[in-house]
Design a protein around this motif. Structure first.
Motif, mmCIF file in Angstrom:
data_model
loop_
_atom_site.group_PDB
_atom_site.id
_atom_site.type_symbol
_atom_site.label_atom_id
_atom_site.label_comp_id
_atom_site.label_asym_id
_atom_site.label_seq_id
_atom_site.Cartn_x
_atom_site.Cartn_y
_atom_site.Cartn_z
ATOM 1 N N ALA A 1 -4.499 -25.194 38.452
ATOM 2 C CA ALA A 1 -3.038 -25.260 38.469
ATOM 3 C C ALA A 1 -2.579 -25.675 39.865
ATOM 4 O O ALA A 1 -2.763 -24.930 40.825
ATOM 5 N N SER A 2 -2.036 -26.867 39.955
ATOM 6 C CA SER A 2 -1.549 -27.326 41.256
ATOM 7 C C SER A 2 -0.489 -28.391 41.036
ATOM 8 O O SER A 2 -0.775 -29.436 40.458
ATOM 9 N N LYS A 3 0.700 -28.108 41.509
ATOM 10 C CA LYS A 3 1.787 -29.083 41.334
ATOM 11 C C LYS A 3 1.389 -30.430 41.920
ATOM 12 O O LYS A 3 1.502 -31.460 41.282
ATOM 13 N N THR A 4 0.895 -30.403 43.136
ATOM 14 C CA THR A 4 0.577 -31.653 43.830
ATOM 15 C C THR A 4 -0.847 -32.145 43.555
ATOM 16 O O THR A 4 -1.164 -33.294 43.784
ATOM 17 N N PHE A 5 -1.691 -31.293 43.128
ATOM 18 C CA PHE A 5 -3.127 -31.531 42.990
ATOM 19 C C PHE A 5 -3.712 -32.070 44.305
ATOM 20 O O PHE A 5 -4.633 -32.883 44.317
ATOM 21 N N GLY A 6 -3.153 -31.562 45.397
ATOM 22 C CA GLY A 6 -3.655 -31.978 46.696
ATOM 23 C C GLY A 6 -3.858 -30.777 47.599
ATOM 24 O O GLY A 6 -4.099 -30.924 48.793
ATOM 25 N N THR A 7 -3.761 -29.588 47.056
ATOM 26 C CA THR A 7 -3.813 -28.381 47.885
ATOM 27 C C THR A 7 -5.268 -28.025 48.192
ATOM 28 O O THR A 7 -6.086 -27.849 47.281
ATOM 29 N N LEU A 8 -5.545 -27.924 49.497
ATOM 30 C CA LEU A 8 -6.925 -27.728 49.958
ATOM 31 C C LEU A 8 -7.610 -26.552 49.263
ATOM 32 O O LEU A 8 -8.739 -26.668 48.774
ATOM 33 N N MET B 1 11.324 -15.959 50.486
ATOM 34 C CA MET B 1 11.092 -16.306 51.892
ATOM 35 C C MET B 1 10.704 -17.769 52.072
ATOM 36 O O MET B 1 11.027 -18.376 53.097
ATOM 37 N N GLU B 2 10.004 -18.351 51.088
ATOM 38 C CA GLU B 2 9.740 -19.793 51.192
ATOM 39 C C GLU B 2 11.038 -20.553 50.923
ATOM 40 O O GLU B 2 11.245 -21.653 51.416
ATOM 41 N N SER B 3 11.925 -19.941 50.153
ATOM 42 C CA SER B 3 13.196 -20.608 49.847
ATOM 43 C C SER B 3 14.175 -20.519 51.018
ATOM 44 O O SER B 3 14.801 -21.516 51.399
ATOM 45 N N GLN C 1 8.188 -12.448 47.427
ATOM 46 C CA GLN C 1 8.085 -12.888 48.826
ATOM 47 C C GLN C 1 8.054 -14.399 48.911
ATOM 48 O O GLN C 1 8.690 -14.997 49.778
ATOM 49 N N GLN C 2 7.302 -15.045 48.005
ATOM 50 C CA GLN C 2 7.315 -16.506 48.057
ATOM 51 C C GLN C 2 8.678 -17.042 47.611
ATOM 52 O O GLN C 2 9.256 -17.911 48.247
ATOM 53 N N LEU C 3 9.173 -16.469 46.503
ATOM 54 C CA LEU C 3 10.447 -16.966 45.976
ATOM 55 C C LEU C 3 11.539 -16.914 47.045
ATOM 56 O O LEU C 3 12.245 -17.892 47.288
ATOM 57 N N GLY D 1 0.777 -25.948 59.798
ATOM 58 C CA GLY D 1 -0.481 -25.196 59.740
ATOM 59 C C GLY D 1 -1.539 -25.945 58.930
ATOM 60 O O GLY D 1 -2.726 -25.955 59.283
ATOM 61 N N LYS D 2 -1.089 -26.592 57.836
ATOM 62 C CA LYS D 2 -2.043 -27.341 57.003
ATOM 63 C C LYS D 2 -2.629 -28.510 57.794
ATOM 64 O O LYS D 2 -3.838 -28.752 57.769
ATOM 65 N N GLN D 3 -1.757 -29.222 58.516
ATOM 66 C CA GLN D 3 -2.238 -30.378 59.302
ATOM 67 C C GLN D 3 -3.213 -29.933 60.379
ATOM 68 O O GLN D 3 -4.270 -30.522 60.579
ATOM 69 N N GLY E 1 -5.377 -21.567 41.500
ATOM 70 C CA GLY E 1 -4.117 -22.075 42.041
ATOM 71 C C GLY E 1 -3.711 -21.174 43.191
ATOM 72 O O GLY E 1 -4.301 -20.107 43.402
ATOM 73 N N ILE E 2 -2.711 -21.585 43.932
ATOM 74 C CA ILE E 2 -2.256 -20.750 45.060
ATOM 75 C C ILE E 2 -0.736 -20.862 45.166
ATOM 76 O O ILE E 2 -0.146 -21.804 44.624
ATOM 77 N N GLY E 3 -0.110 -19.919 45.861
ATOM 78 C CA GLY E 3 1.356 -19.942 45.990
ATOM 79 C C GLY E 3 1.985 -19.870 44.611
ATOM 80 O O GLY E 3 1.605 -19.048 43.763
ATOM 81 N N GLY E 4 2.919 -20.758 44.357
ATOM 82 C CA GLY E 4 3.620 -20.736 43.079
ATOM 83 C C GLY E 4 2.710 -21.008 41.893
ATOM 84 O O GLY E 4 3.067 -20.700 40.753
ATOM 85 N N SER E 5 1.549 -21.578 42.144
ATOM 86 C CA SER E 5 0.623 -21.854 41.046
ATOM 87 C C SER E 5 -0.307 -20.675 40.793
ATOM 88 O O SER E 5 -1.273 -20.793 40.026
ATOM 89 N N ASP E 6 -0.026 -19.564 41.447
ATOM 90 C CA ASP E 6 -0.830 -18.348 41.292
ATOM 91 C C ASP E 6 0.049 -17.099 41.157
ATOM 92 O O ASP E 6 -0.124 -16.304 40.242
HETATM 93 O O1 F6P Z 1 2.048 -24.704 50.852
HETATM 94 C C1 F6P Z 1 3.057 -24.147 50.101
HETATM 95 C C2 F6P Z 1 3.033 -24.670 48.705
HETATM 96 O O2 F6P Z 1 3.391 -26.003 48.686
HETATM 97 C C3 F6P Z 1 3.914 -23.862 47.776
HETATM 98 O O3 F6P Z 1 5.227 -24.244 47.822
HETATM 99 C C4 F6P Z 1 3.241 -24.076 46.480
HETATM 100 O O4 F6P Z 1 3.646 -23.143 45.516
HETATM 101 C C5 F6P Z 1 1.806 -23.938 46.890
HETATM 102 O O5 F6P Z 1 1.733 -24.552 48.154
HETATM 103 C C6 F6P Z 1 0.800 -24.554 45.967
HETATM 104 O O6 F6P Z 1 1.038 -25.912 45.805
HETATM 105 P P1 F6P Z 1 0.415 -26.715 44.608
HETATM 106 O O7 F6P Z 1 0.897 -26.127 43.334
HETATM 107 O O8 F6P Z 1 0.883 -28.130 44.796
HETATM 108 O O9 F6P Z 1 -1.087 -26.618 44.713
#
Ligand code: F6P
Length: 545
Positions: free
Chosen positions: A204-211, A353-355, A349-351, A508-510, A151-156
């Motif tokens: 672990a991915s909220k969206t299950f779309g994170t590259l 600064m992303e907020s 930092q994520q909590l 940046g993702k796009q 996972g990455i970001g909040g999922s990590d």
């Molecule tokens: O790109 C930022 C972000 O959307 C964060 O807000 C999120 O925690 C992270 O990517 C991971 O997203 P996901 O859990 O959907 O894979």
């Protein structure tokens, strides 16, 4: 209806107070022997000393007035009630529902939120118990020895930070590893030495779309299947998922029975206390995880119930407003005197600064003040030998939060010396030095040659908040996280921004998607790039064998 904070009388008062000069801490403590007591508050197990901040009663009164003028209490209540305060995504913001005790009533958009939370928690707990007890077996019949969270970001960041912080509570015989970066080094190093037969992956991915996460999940799936000679059913025994997008989980090939859901009203950076914490539940067990959740809930109650004058997250958020908007601070250091919290600043930092890294208000108009300061930090005492010089004698104002616990995870003696006491002495010494400094006369009194006296003067008056707790238990960690969640919320409300979206990460993702063919050598895609990007890609292509 949002109130521009800069139009309030409280803002004007604060501007005048800042112009009049901040209180001198030596004088403030001399004149008010009760200052430390008056400005120290308890929130759950957290003992929070605000007395070494650059405030007096006038400043604190004006800050609280500012909070009331912009409707902090109403906004807080709206969040806790499940109103759609995440306006740009039209969503409720209900991480606080994740830690409500069973049976609490909270309907969100017609759903029994707390009931849903506990239904998922029970599934996570049951699964974790199976892994911990060895009842859950891999495809070849072996028990699980390593859990790899992908996972990455909040999922990590939350799971890894808490896994590190709660090391003494981990079950022996099961190790967790965390793969987040799309840099293949991360997967390669984390998979190194692992036996596929005893490894379980949690995607672990909220969206299950994170590259990053999907790429790493595919890498790990191939690694597993190669290692197990394509054993039938291997993915089902070695892959589980946590997501709000359960359809995508199934499309990836993970058995829906092994997927744990959560809801769009949980932001990624607020999700460590959801099923995103499954790796942590496996590591520390359901009972300890329940204590972790109860810790969050203690601070939620404090934030909801206490008047602003004694409300620790609100006061700490307001102090940050004072420093950022009236005294010009650009950064904020968080300095845990607890080695186990070595990933806490990265998590924050994520909590934070992303907020709060936002430039428009809820209604789309530009913000009228500076917003989100930079959060950073490292555990003490390591930081003392690295960057504290700048905090003590540099030209910038850097408010610092010091965090320490009374009881160490590992009590060790160096001869007669209790090493934790030595450690804490440094904590107390640093906050003291920052507040009260050392005058030129005090430096001279030590016999210092006159020409180097200026270099050895400490001006003091450098603000700190000291947070102490009995020990770094799961509950205390939950309390600390909730404290910073509500500090972040408070600041966002004052600034009038939506602290719960993160559109700033999208461009940046796009562009990465557009640039990928150029990196692979597609001439048309290369031609579309700006000269600098084109030259960088060219450099890469010339250096790749
Ligand atoms: O790109 C930022 C972000 O959307 C964060 O807000 C999120 O925690 C992270 O990517 C991971 O997203 P996901 O859990 O959907 O894979």
């Amino acid at each position: 209806m949002t109130v521009d904070p800069t139009t309030t009388p409280a803002w004007e008062r604060l501007t005048d107070l800042a112009a009049a000069g901040t209180p001198d801490l030596r004088t403030a403590f001399d004149e008010d022997p009760a200052r430390a007591e008056r400005l120290t508050f308890d929130a759950g197990d957290l003992h929070v000393d605000l007395s070494k901040n650059l405030v007096d009663d006038s400043v604190l009164g004006a800050l609280v007035d500012l909070a009331r003028a912009v409707g902090l209490e109403e906004r807080r209540d709206a969040m806790l009630a499940g109103e759609h305060i995440n306006v740009t995504e039209d969503r409720a913001v209900l991480h606080t529902a994740l830690r409500q005790p069973p049976g609490a009533q909270l309907e969100v958009d017609g759903q029994d939120a707390v009931g849903d939370v506990h239904a998922v928690l029970q599934r996570v707990y049951a699964f974790a118990e199976q892994v911990r007890s060895g009842q859950w077996r891999g495809a070849t019949g072996e028990r699980i020895r390593t859990v790899v969270n992908i996972g990455i970001g909040g999922s990590d960041l939350g799971p890894v930070m808490a896994y590190e912080a709660l090391k003494p509570y981990r079950q022996d015989g099961i190790e967790c590893r965390f793969i987040s970066n799309i840099d293949p080094t991360d997967a390669a190093e984390k998979l190194s030495g692992l036996d596929p037969a005893t490894t379980l992956f949690i995607v672990a991915s909220k969206t299950f779309g994170t590259l990053e996460t999907l790429t790493n999940a595919r890498l790990c799936r191939s690694w597993l299947l190669d290692g197990l000679d394509q054993a039938p059913g291997a993915v089902a025994r070695h892959f589980v998922a946590v997501s709000t997008a359960l359809d995508k989980v199934e499309a990836f090939g993970i058995d829906p029975a092994n997927a744990f859901g959560f809801w769009d009203w949980v932001g990624g950076r607020y999700s460590v206390d959801s099923a995103i914490g499954t790796s942590l539940v496996i590591a520390i067990g359901p009972e300890r995880f329940a204590e972790f959740l109860a810790g969050f809930h203690t601070i939620d109650d404090h934030f909801r119930e206490l008047p602003l004058e004694r409300n620790v997250p609100a006061l700490m958020g307001l102090l940050n407003i004072w420093y950022v908007n009236f005294l010009g601070a650009q950064t904020h250091a968080v300095l845990p005197y607890a080695q186990s919290l070595h990933r806490f600043a990265a998590y924050l930092q994520q909590l934070t600064m992303e907020s709060n890294g936002k430039g428009v208000r809820w209604d789309g108009s530009p913000v009228t003040t500076d917003t989100g300061e930079v959060f950073w930090g490292e555990p003490g005492t390591n930081g003392q030998h690295a960057f504290y010089q700048l905090i003590h004698q540099g030209t910038r104002l850097i408010p610092c939060d010091f965090i320490a616990v009374a009881n160490p995870a590992y009590p060790l003696q160096d001869g007669d010396v209790d090493v934790h006491e030595l450690f804490l002495a440094n904590f107390f010494a640093q906050t003291k030095a920052l507040a009260f400094g050392k005058t030129a006369d005090e430096v001279r009194a030590e016999g210092t040659p006159e020409e180097i006296v200026p270099a050895r003067v400490f001006t003091g008056n450098r603000p700190t908040t000291s947070i102490m707790a009995p020990e770094l238990s799961p509950s205390v960690l939950g309390q600390l996280i909730a404290l910073y969640e509500h500090i972040t919320f408070t600041q966002g409300v004052i600034w009038g921004i939506d602290s719960f979206d993160q559109w700033g990460v999208e461009l940046g993702k796009q562009l990465a998607q557009q640039i990928t063919p150029a990196v692979a050598g597609d001439d048309a895609a290369i031609a579309q790039q700006d000269p600098s990007t084109r030259a960088l890609i060219d450099y890469y292509r010339r250096h790749r064998p």
